[in-house]
Design a protein around this motif. Structure first.
Motif, short mmCIF file in Angstrom:
data_model
loop_
_atom_site.label_atom_id
_atom_site.label_comp_id
_atom_site.label_asym_id
_atom_site.label_seq_id
_atom_site.Cartn_x
_atom_site.Cartn_y
_atom_site.Cartn_z
N TYR A 56 11.72 3.10 -10.33
CA TYR A 56 11.79 2.49 -8.99
C TYR A 56 10.54 1.69 -8.60
O TYR A 56 10.64 0.79 -7.75
N ARG A 59 10.85 -2.45 -8.83
CA ARG A 59 11.76 -3.16 -7.92
C ARG A 59 11.38 -2.93 -6.46
O ARG A 59 11.54 -3.80 -5.62
N THR A 60 10.79 -1.74 -6.16
CA THR A 60 10.42 -1.47 -4.77
C THR A 60 9.22 -2.33 -4.36
O THR A 60 9.20 -2.93 -3.28
N GLU A 61 8.23 -2.41 -5.22
CA GLU A 61 7.05 -3.23 -4.91
C GLU A 61 7.43 -4.72 -4.84
O GLU A 61 6.95 -5.45 -3.98
N THR A 305 5.42 -0.15 3.68
CA THR A 305 6.20 0.68 2.76
C THR A 305 7.67 0.34 2.92
O THR A 305 8.07 -0.36 3.87
N ASP A 306 8.49 0.80 1.97
CA ASP A 306 9.93 0.55 2.01
C ASP A 306 10.60 1.62 2.90
O ASP A 306 9.96 2.62 3.27
N ASP A 308 12.63 3.93 2.28
CA ASP A 308 12.69 5.29 1.71
C ASP A 308 11.31 5.90 1.47
O ASP A 308 11.21 7.02 0.95
#
Ligand SMILES: C[S@@+](CC[C@H](N)C(=O)[O-])C[C@H]1O[C@@H](n2cnc3c(N)ncnc32)[C@H](O)[C@@H]1O
Length: 320
Positions: A56, A59-61, A305-306, A308
């Motif tokens: 993860y 793709r999250t960054e 932050t995202d 989640d």
């Protein structure tokens, strides 16, 4: 940090490999520095890890960078120089280069020389208005920035939570040295992986396709290739687990049988079940990371932050 040319830095790295391997395998608890994962094969395997469902962080960054690109461009200002530490394939930086107002220069710094040179050439072709100056170096040992780089125009980009490979006390020392090297006014955009459910963390380092295992095992293959090692890769196994007390993923290579392995002619004995500790990946809370960076002299101006809470990005300014 002392100035070193790219070629000299690369040579120093090669010389250090044998000494570090002999030292690490001689310890009561065997360990090897994770920077040696990254030869040509290791860098390609890391790129493959970045595409995995379980992994993860990439793709999250990347999504965070897309979401915040305009805001980051405003903070960076016009004519910025981007210095990327551990630049790998220089993929994420393209989001910044696309958003920034007239970026002047891009300085990718990486230990994996061939991979760096190829990535820098691709990027220079795609961004002809940006001066691209690759620097092959171990950023812990020091590297020279191109002449004329002004601190107040410089943004250091340190994505991928590579800072997590340092123990927290070493991370603090590294960040302080970075600020001192760059000067007052320098900015840092840093990606930091966050503490979370053990199952998510352990899946990210134990992917079903076995790519992370191949990445870990490549270290032994590299020792065989470059240091006349005799590791039998079928007699070692990849292991990764989360140590919640220390807040870190540990990667190991476990000897499956009692055996003796030679490196450059020197024998090393392994018991069955004995491991070589190959990597730590520390996970932080947002507050914990900001406090550590503040002790190093970096003031946090923004943290993102995202939804989640998986990953964080921080915009910091060097106050000294
Ligand atoms: C976890 S990968 C991150 C790659 C990329 N920045 C990303 O975010 O996907 C770490 C990168 O740092 C480089 N690296 C690791 N240790 C290094 C060191 N001591 N000096 C310079 N580069 C290093 C590796 O070659 C690799 O490209």
């Amino acid at each position: 940090m002392p100035g070193v040319s790219a070629a000299r830095a690369a040579q120093a790295l090669d010389n250090g490999f044998l000494a570090d391997v002999l030292d690490g395998l001689s310890r009561p608890r065997k360990s090897l520095p994770c920077k040696y994962f990254y030869d040509r094969e290791g860098s390609a395997l890391f790129d493959a890890i970045c595409t995995l469902d379980e992994y993860y962080p990439t793709r999250t960054e990347t999504a965070l960078l897309h979401d915040r690109a305009a805001e980051i461009a405003g903070l960076a200002g016009p004519g910025a120089t981007l210095v990327e530490l551990g630049s790998g394939s220089s993929v994420k930086v393209r989001i910044l280069l696309d958003a920034l107002d007239d970026p002047a220069m891009y300085v990718p710094v990486d230990i994996s020389r061939e991979h760096l040179v190829a990535a820098a050439a691709r990027l220079a072709g795609d961004y002809p208005a940006v001066t691209v100056v690759p620097v092959a170096a171990d950023y812990v040992r020091g590297f020279a920035l191109p002449r004329g780089v002004r601190p107040e125009r410089t943004v250091v980009f340190f994505p991928g939570s590579t800072i997590g490979n340092f123990r927290p006390a070493e991370a603090l020392t590294f960040l302080r040295g970075l600020g001192q090297r760059l000067g007052v006014g320098a900015r840092l955009l840093i990606g930091v992986d966050l503490r979370k459910d053990r199952r998510i963390l352990e899946a990210a380092y134990n992917d079903a396709a076995g790519v992370t295992a191949a990445f870990n095992m490549n270290l032994l293959a590299r020792i065989n290739r470059e240091l006349s090692g005799t590791f039998d890769l079928t007699r070692f196994a990849h292991r990764a687990h989360y140590d919640a007390v220390r807040g870190r993923i540990e990667m190991h290579l476990e000897s499956l049988v009692p055996q003796t392995v030679r490196v450059a002619g020197r024998p090393f004995r392994f018991a069955a079940g004995e491991t070589i500790h190959t990597e730590n990946s520390y996970k932080y809370s947002i507050g914990g990371f900001r406090r550590m960076a503040a002790r190093a002299g970096w003031a946090t101006e923004r943290s993102w932050t995202d939804a989640d809470g998986l990953f964080s990005l921080h915009w910091m300014v060097w106050r000294g």
